[in-house]
Structures are given as structure tokens and as C-alpha cells.
Design an enzyme around this catalytic site. Structure first.
Site, PDB file in Angstrom:
ATOM      1  N   GLY A 146     -29.067   5.116 -25.719  1.00  0.00           N
ATOM      2  CA  GLY A 146     -29.768   4.099 -24.751  1.00  0.00           C
ATOM      3  C   GLY A 146     -30.802   5.309 -23.828  1.00  0.00           C
ATOM      4  O   GLY A 146     -30.382   6.508 -23.623  1.00  0.00           O
ATOM      5  N   GLY A 162     -34.552   4.419 -21.044  1.00  0.00           N
ATOM      6  CA  GLY A 162     -34.860   3.176 -20.737  1.00  0.00           C
ATOM      7  C   GLY A 162     -35.906   3.422 -19.601  1.00  0.00           C
ATOM      8  O   GLY A 162     -36.783   5.165 -20.017  1.00  0.00           O
ATOM      9  N   TYR A 199     -36.496   5.346 -16.743  1.00  0.00           N
ATOM     10  CA  TYR A 199     -36.401   5.964 -16.101  1.00  0.00           C
ATOM     11  C   TYR A 199     -34.882   6.659 -16.533  1.00  0.00           C
ATOM     12  O   TYR A 199     -34.564   7.794 -15.453  1.00  0.00           O
ATOM     13  CB  TYR A 199     -36.008   6.090 -14.232  1.00  0.00           C
ATOM     14  CG  TYR A 199     -37.951   4.938 -14.332  1.00  0.00           C
ATOM     15  CD1 TYR A 199     -38.866   5.068 -13.801  1.00  0.00           C
ATOM     16  CD2 TYR A 199     -37.977   3.806 -13.897  1.00  0.00           C
ATOM     17  CE1 TYR A 199     -39.887   4.873 -13.487  1.00  0.00           C
ATOM     18  CE2 TYR A 199     -39.029   2.687 -13.643  1.00  0.00           C
ATOM     19  CZ  TYR A 199     -39.930   3.035 -13.276  1.00  0.00           C
ATOM     20  OH  TYR A 199     -41.410   2.321 -13.103  1.00  0.00           O
ATOM     21  N   ASP A 230     -31.403  -6.907 -10.127  1.00  0.00           N
ATOM     22  CA  ASP A 230     -32.211  -6.258 -11.640  1.00  0.00           C
ATOM     23  C   ASP A 230     -30.471  -7.015 -12.484  1.00  0.00           C
ATOM     24  O   ASP A 230     -30.187  -6.504 -13.922  1.00  0.00           O
ATOM     25  CB  ASP A 230     -32.152  -5.495 -12.392  1.00  0.00           C
ATOM     26  CG  ASP A 230     -32.517  -5.058 -13.556  1.00  0.00           C
ATOM     27  OD1 ASP A 230     -33.757  -6.057 -14.229  1.00  0.00           O
ATOM     28  OD2 ASP A 230     -32.816  -4.123 -14.309  1.00  0.00           O
TER      29      ASP A 230
END
Length: 477
Positions: free
Chosen positions: A29, A31, A33, A143
Site C-alpha cells: 500500500g 499513501g 505520506y 480520518d
């Protein structure tokens, strides 16, 4: 799997303190950051997730939040972490191969009848236990969304991705004997009682490398950790910001930041923007409204609030619960303006009657909408669902943050104790793997992380831009 020589993976593969303990099997994975790798722990064969975080603030927040919540059964386990002064932080987390987003997608595609009421209730209970643990410790996750709710092979759901979390107050919660007994019963019922390995901090300066673990003095570890963060903070003092969805934080709200460049450059270059109190809420810098993921973002954030609490998570919960019922996102906005429009079309306009004090929100007088006389209501969004199911969503999707039901209140809600009862965790249906969104499908999961601009003004019939004493205002008809 990604080659060890890939330009984005050389760092973690070249760190001997990690590779001597873990066989890195490849990236799983990525993202804005962080990058996440699957790894095999050499000492016992355990499969773990290595999360390499490229932003020091996100790393600090995630580590501190997970350490605070390390005994909570519905929070992802942090086994240890590595952090050098000149390297990114690497967190060693328990490996959970699927998430609630994948479960919803699987149910929509392959489960006739969707997710049963008994299953939904069990998922809700687990989510609420995780959120309650955060909020009792004054931690706002900021989040919450289905893809950040991970699921184990045996059906245990755990909150993850605390990179945007904030400890709003000093953690002062001390669990009572009743709380501890309750948590133990909950953990035992889910088969999750285990001995946690304490995190390891590796800090290296020009002279020496120090390894600190639980066997050493805790104060020493904290001093070293704080010292590292202080050094990094000094290096980035001019960008003490919250990180959000590929957007720089600045001092602006999402509306002021994202819509500005789409209206009229000359007007906006000379306009004033809202600046949060530089005193901030704690040592981590001022809060920002640009946090979380748009589809789950509370209205006060969309209007630029920097004075909010854990209630922003409760709004997100309402959106998640509605999606569990319908298998569709409730408010899939394409921009912050569209997000507000979708919310108002369902719930009605945001006014002083529905949210006392809303006129003081930074962008309330900057962005306005025509009066919606007949909002469709949540009932229209959740057809064929019982009044009790709709009511539990309504208790969370309140404009006034003070009116939103807390996680603990919902855990005691009569809906969760009525027939059909929550199914045992062992009976939950679970996707075999984490699935990606269908390519080209509207509102797929990759669209949850906005790209940093709102360019949908042509979607509205009328847009009026007016100069004001403080800058400009925008009205959507």
C-alpha cells in the site's frame, strides 16, 4: 511485489536494524505520506505490516496515539517502531488483510440481501468500542472511514491509520476497575487477549546509536523520543501544519483554500484568509479544518472551523453507519462545495436554529446556499430500513456537534440490544482479501482522497461572487 531496488523502497530495505529482524516481502500500500510493506518476523514467523511514514508530524501522532491506546482490543496493535534522526519512522503493526471498505464492496457485489442486521450491529459495536477508547483518552482520530477500519481473519475490527489523530487534551483518563473488567470481557469474547510487545525506538545521532525498549527506564525512552521530535520540529518550524489528503494546510480552511483559485485570481490574491489562533491547542500546533476525507468530513470542518473536538469523528461514524445499511456512500461529494450541497439537500440548511453559533464559523459568511425548503431527509437515503436504524444515524448526523450521540451512549442504545441481536464475531462474513475499487466506477475508494482543488462550480446553476470588506463571498443558487 516491488523490487528491493525500486526508487521508493530503497530506504527501508537498506536499514539493517529492520532487515535483521524482518524479511520484507514487498509493498502492499501507499499513501500521500507513507508506504506500507508486508513483512515476516524472523523470530517467530509472524506476518506484520511495516509502515514507513515520510512526514515527522504524522509519525509522531500515530506513534503517540497507538501507544496511548495499546491495550484497546479494537485499535490496531503497534508492536514496535524504528526512528532515526536522519530516517523516516517505520512502525511495525499487526497485519490485517482486509477492511470495512472491502466488506461493503463484497456485500454489494456478491451478498444477496447485503449485510444482515445482526452483522451490522456487531460491526457497529466494534467500531464504537474503538472510537470510545479514543475519545476517553481525548484523541480525535479525524480520518474515520471504512478503509481505515481494518478486519482480522477472525472478524475483529480495529481502527487504524492515526496519522491525522490529535490528542486534544493531555491524556488524563484513568481506567476504573469496571472499565478494565469490561475491556477484558470484550477482548476475551473476541479472542484477542495477548501480550503486547513494547515499541522499540532507535535514535541515531552523529556520535552513537541508542536502542531503548521496555526493559530500560521508561523516562529515558520518552526523553529520547521527545528529543528526536523536537529536533525534527525545529527543522520544520516554518511548516507546522496538519496533513490532509495531499493538501498543504496553510492557515486556511478547506473552502478558503480549495475554492479560492477557482473563482477569480485577482479577487482572491487580495482577500484576507482566516488564521487560527497561533496559540494552538497544545504542543502540536494549531488545529486545522483540512483534515479527514471529504465524504466523511463534518460540516463545521467544511466551513473552516479550527475550534472543534472529538465530535467530528461522530459525524464520520454517521456516514459510515449509513453506508453499512445502504452499501452506498451517503454524501459522495466531488468537492467541498458539492459536499455541503449534498448534505443540505438531505438535512436542510445550516442555520443558527440547527447549529447555534454556526454564523461564527470562518467561512459561513463567505459561502452561502439557496434555502432548501423540502430536504429529502435520511429516510429517502435509507429506504426499506427500520425507524430504529434510521434513528441511530440521525443521532450522529446532527449539525450541532453538541447534539451528536457519543460512542458510549450509542453502545447503550436500545437498537443494539433488540432483535435481531448482534451475531457473534465468529459468525461474521469476511472478504478473503482487501479488494480495490472497480476501475472507472463512480465514487471509488481512491476518490476519497481529494486532489486539492474544487473545480465544480459549473455544476451549479448560478454562482455569484461578491467583494466584501473581508475579501469575497460566494453564493450558490
Amino acid at each position: 511485489m516491488e523490487s528491493p531496488t525500486s526508487s521508493k523502497s530503497w530506504s527501508i530495505y537498506g536499514r539493517k536494524e529492520i532487515t535483521t529482524k524482518y524479511d520484507i516481502q514487498g509493498k502492499i500500500g501507499s499513501g500521500a505520506y507513507s508506504d506500507v510493506y508486508r513483512a515476516h518476523r524472523k523470530s517467530d514467523g509472524c506476518i506484520v505490516a511495516l509502515k514507513e511514514i515520510h512526514d515527522y508530524q504524522s509519525a509522531f501522532r500515530e506513534i503517540e496515539a497507538l501507544q496511548t491506546l495499546q491495550n484497546c482490543p479494537n485499535i490496531v496493535v503497534l508492536h514496535e517502531f524504528f526512528w532515526r534522526e536522519d530516517e523516516d519512522a517505520v512502525l511495525v503493526l499487526e497485519y490485517l488483510k482486509t477492511d470495512l471498505a472491502s466488506l461493503i464492496r463484497e456485500a454489494k457485489k456478491n451478498w444477496n440481501g447485503g449485510i444482515s442486521s445482526g452483522e451490522i450491529k456487531r460491526w457497529m459495536i466494534q467500531i464504537l468500542h474503538g472510537v470510545d477508547a479514543c475519545h476517553r483518552n481525548s484523541i480525535a482520530h479525524r480520518d474515520l472511514k471504512p478503509s481505515n477500519l481494518l478486519i482480522s481473519d477472525n472478524g475483529v475490527l480495529k481502527l487504524a491509520d492515526f496519522g491525522q489523530a490529535r490528542i486534544l487534551l493531555e491524556p488524563g483518563f484513568v481506567a476504573s476497575a469496571e472499565d478494565l473488567e469490561h475491556d477484558e470481557r470484550n477482548a476475551a469474547s473476541q479472542g484477542q487477549l495477548s501480550t503486547l510487545q513494547q515499541p522499540e525506538v532507535i535514535i541515531k545521532d552523529s556520535n552513537e546509536q541508542a536502542c531503548v525498549n521496555q526493559e530500560q527506564d521508561m523516562l529515558t525512552k520518552e526523553e529520547l523520543f521527545r528529543n528526536l521530535v523536537e529536533q525534527k520540529a525545529k527543522a520544520a518550524a516554518t511548516e507546522d501544519t496538519d496533513k490532509d489528503s495531499n493538501n498543504p494546510d496553510g492557515d486556511n480552511s478547506c473552502l478558503a483554500t480549495c475554492t479560492a483559485s477557482e473563482i477569480e485570481d485577482d479577487i482572491l490574491k487580495g482577500s484576507d484568509t482566516y488564521e487560527p489562533d497561533e496559540g494552538g491547542d497544545d504542543t502540536y500546533g494549531p488545529l486545522t479544518s483540512c483534515v479527514g476525507t471529504r465524504w466523511f468530513r463534518a460540516p463545521e470542518l467544511l466551513y473552516g472551523s479550527t475550534n472543534y473536538g472529538v465530535e467530528v469523528d461522530l459525524w464520520s461514524l454517521g456516514c459510515i453507519f449509513a453506508e453499512l445499511f445502504s452499501l452506498e456512500p451517503l454524501f459522495p461529494g466531488t468537492s467541498d462545495i458539492d459536499q455541503l450541497s449534498r448534505i443540505f439537500n438531505v438535512l436542510g440548511n445550516l442555520t443558527e436554529e440547527t447549529f447555534p453559533g454556526c454564523s461564527n464559523l470562518p467561512d459561513y459568511n463567505m459561502i452561502s446556499f439557496s434555502n432548501i425548503e423540502n430536504p429529502v431527509g435520511l429516510e429517502a437515503c435509507l429506504p426499506n430500513h427500520s425507524p430504529d436504524e434510521i434513528l441511530i444515524v440521525k443521532k450522529l448526523l446532527c449539525f450541532d456537534p453538541a447534539s451528536r450521540a457519543t460512542a458510549m451512549e450509542l453502545l447503550h442504545d436500545k437498537y443494539l440490544s433488540k432483535e435481531p441481536l448482534p451475531v457473534p464475531t465468529s459468525e461474521l462474513r469476511i472478504p478473503l482479501t482487501k479488494c480495490d475499487a472497480d476501475e472507472g466506477s463512480p465514487g471509488n475508494w481512491f476518490d476519497y482522497r481529494e486532489t486539492g482543488s474544487d473545480s465544480d462550480f459549473d455544476e451549479f446553476d448560478g454562482v455569484n461572487v461578491m467583494k466584501t470588506n473581508s475579501g469575497f463571498s460566494v453564493r450558490f443558487d
